[in-house]
Enzyme design. Sequence first.
Site, PDB file in Angstrom:
ATOM      1  N   ASN A   1       4.890   4.214 -10.069  1.00 35.44           N
ATOM      2  CA  ASN A   1       5.217   3.730  -8.723  1.00 35.44           C
ATOM      3  C   ASN A   1       5.724   2.302  -8.883  1.00 35.44           C
ATOM      4  O   ASN A   1       4.934   1.382  -9.086  1.00 35.44           O
ATOM      5  CB  ASN A   1       3.955   3.764  -7.849  1.00 35.44           C
ATOM      6  N   TRP A   2       7.035   2.140  -8.800  1.00 36.95           N
ATOM      7  CA  TRP A   2       7.626   0.813  -9.056  1.00 36.95           C
ATOM      8  C   TRP A   2       7.412  -0.134  -7.881  1.00 36.95           C
ATOM      9  O   TRP A   2       7.680  -1.325  -8.004  1.00 36.95           O
ATOM     10  CB  TRP A   2       9.125   0.947  -9.333  1.00 36.95           C
ATOM     11  N   LYS A   3       6.977   0.388  -6.753  1.00 31.72           N
ATOM     12  CA  LYS A   3       6.815  -0.444  -5.542  1.00 31.72           C
ATOM     13  C   LYS A   3       8.120  -1.212  -5.278  1.00 31.72           C
ATOM     14  O   LYS A   3       9.192  -0.703  -5.571  1.00 31.72           O
ATOM     15  CB  LYS A   3       5.613  -1.368  -5.679  1.00 31.72           C
TER      16      LYS A   3
ATOM     17  N   HIS B   1       0.345   5.889   0.757  1.00 29.82           N
ATOM     18  CA  HIS B   1      -0.141   4.850  -0.170  1.00 29.82           C
ATOM     19  C   HIS B   1      -0.926   3.810   0.627  1.00 29.82           C
ATOM     20  O   HIS B   1      -0.572   3.492   1.767  1.00 29.82           O
ATOM     21  CB  HIS B   1       1.049   4.202  -0.893  1.00 29.82           C
TER      22      HIS B   1
ATOM     23  N   GLU C   1      -0.951   0.726   0.557  1.00 28.12           N
ATOM     24  CA  GLU C   1      -0.165  -0.417   1.042  1.00 28.12           C
ATOM     25  C   GLU C   1       0.555  -0.061   2.335  1.00 28.12           C
ATOM     26  O   GLU C   1       0.712  -0.901   3.216  1.00 28.12           O
ATOM     27  CB  GLU C   1       0.806  -0.885  -0.055  1.00 28.12           C
TER      28      GLU C   1
ATOM     29  N   GLU D   1      -6.734   6.714  -5.323  1.00 26.95           N
ATOM     30  CA  GLU D   1      -6.439   5.323  -5.651  1.00 26.95           C
ATOM     31  C   GLU D   1      -7.404   4.413  -4.893  1.00 26.95           C
ATOM     32  O   GLU D   1      -7.132   4.039  -3.742  1.00 26.95           O
ATOM     33  CB  GLU D   1      -5.008   4.978  -5.234  1.00 26.95           C
TER      34      GLU D   1
ATOM     35  N   GLY E   1      -3.772  -3.004  -8.318  1.00 25.79           N
ATOM     36  CA  GLY E   1      -3.185  -4.321  -8.555  1.00 25.79           C
ATOM     37  C   GLY E   1      -4.197  -5.406  -8.866  1.00 25.79           C
ATOM     38  O   GLY E   1      -3.858  -6.591  -8.869  1.00 25.79           O
TER      39      GLY E   1
ATOM     40  N   SER F   1      -4.818   0.179 -11.492  1.00 28.77           N
ATOM     41  CA  SER F   1      -4.932  -0.613 -12.730  1.00 28.77           C
ATOM     42  C   SER F   1      -5.094   0.252 -13.970  1.00 28.77           C
ATOM     43  O   SER F   1      -5.827  -0.108 -14.899  1.00 28.77           O
ATOM     44  CB  SER F   1      -6.080  -1.625 -12.614  1.00 28.77           C
TER      45      SER F   1
ATOM     46  N   GLY G   1       1.092   1.736 -11.215  1.00 27.11           N
ATOM     47  CA  GLY G   1       1.878   0.696 -10.569  1.00 27.11           C
ATOM     48  C   GLY G   1       2.425  -0.288 -11.586  1.00 27.11           C
ATOM     49  O   GLY G   1       3.421  -0.021 -12.261  1.00 27.11           O
TER      50      GLY G   1
HETATM   51  C1  PEP Z   1      -0.434   1.882  -7.149  1.00 25.59           C
HETATM   52  O1  PEP Z   1      -0.245   1.023  -6.298  1.00 25.59           O
HETATM   53  O2  PEP Z   1      -0.078   3.059  -6.941  1.00 25.59           O
HETATM   54  C2  PEP Z   1      -1.088   1.473  -8.393  1.00 25.59           C
HETATM   55  C3  PEP Z   1      -1.755   2.365  -9.044  1.00 25.59           C
HETATM   56  O3  PEP Z   1      -0.925   0.152  -8.777  1.00 25.59           O
HETATM   57  P1  PEP Z   1      -1.529  -0.570 -10.080  1.00 25.59           P
HETATM   58  O4  PEP Z   1      -1.405   0.385 -11.242  1.00 25.59           O
HETATM   59  O5  PEP Z   1      -0.683  -1.792 -10.249  1.00 25.59           O
HETATM   60  O6  PEP Z   1      -2.952  -0.892  -9.778  1.00 25.59           O
END
Ligand code: PEP
Length: 260
Positions: free
Chosen positions: A6-8, A96, A98, A168, A174, A214, A235
Amino acid sequence: MLIAGNWKMNMDVPEGRALAQVIADRLSTHSHSFDGVDFAICPPFVHLQSVIDAVDSVPVAVGAQDMHAEDEGAYTGDVSAPMLTSVGCHYVILGHSERREYYDETDADVNRKVKQAQVHDLVPIVCVGETLEQRESGEAASVVRAQVDGALADVSIEDPGGLVVAYEPVWAIGTGESAAPEQAQEMHAVIRGDLTERYGAAVAANVPLLYGGSMKPHNAYGLLSQPDIDGGLIGSASLQADRFLGIAEEAESVLKETTS
Ligand code: PEP
């Protein structure tokens, strides 16, 4: 095992194309066969076409990070399911945390989008997960169950390949602090149980359940070796080819271990 990035909202289009190209090149020349590992990349909308072109000759599916629940209309700034399928998307991330947090997306919104994804043969990656406060007050399982139930209300699934659920925990996204493998497994078992009640054991056992929060090469093995964790939604580590493919190598090791 599905390893999805997930490049966001990161990178401009040339940078995204270059990253997708590096991943494609490494997949076509890599010493690892990545047997049993499926790949997906979910870049921002404007990257979709160039990423799809870059991974054209390797088995990497592409997905979007959200979509509107209607086919078309006066929804300035939005993107629809038919638009996503017209460029060749296979997946769409929905719900998600976010989007739930910054855009007030509700379970009912996610549910409408899941149904719309199904109409257009897009595979939804439905994200669920509790906040730290909810975990600390002992509500993690009930919150996640309610999110799964809300997202999948009146949704029938006959082909387990038509749905992905990503657990998640919001506190792990993050932050650099992933859930412990046992904590993640416990929640994945809750989700698997919910899907079993909803769709029966044969379907539920084969719906991929991803862990996200993470995940990095150094912690991927422990997480991916849990019985109900079928992959990762990644992410920040998906923004570097070495780390993204490093997680895929861990997935491959887990698969080798379980089949030997
Ligand atoms: C995400 O937001 O889907 C995610 C898993 O982010 P990260 O790996 O940076 O925690």
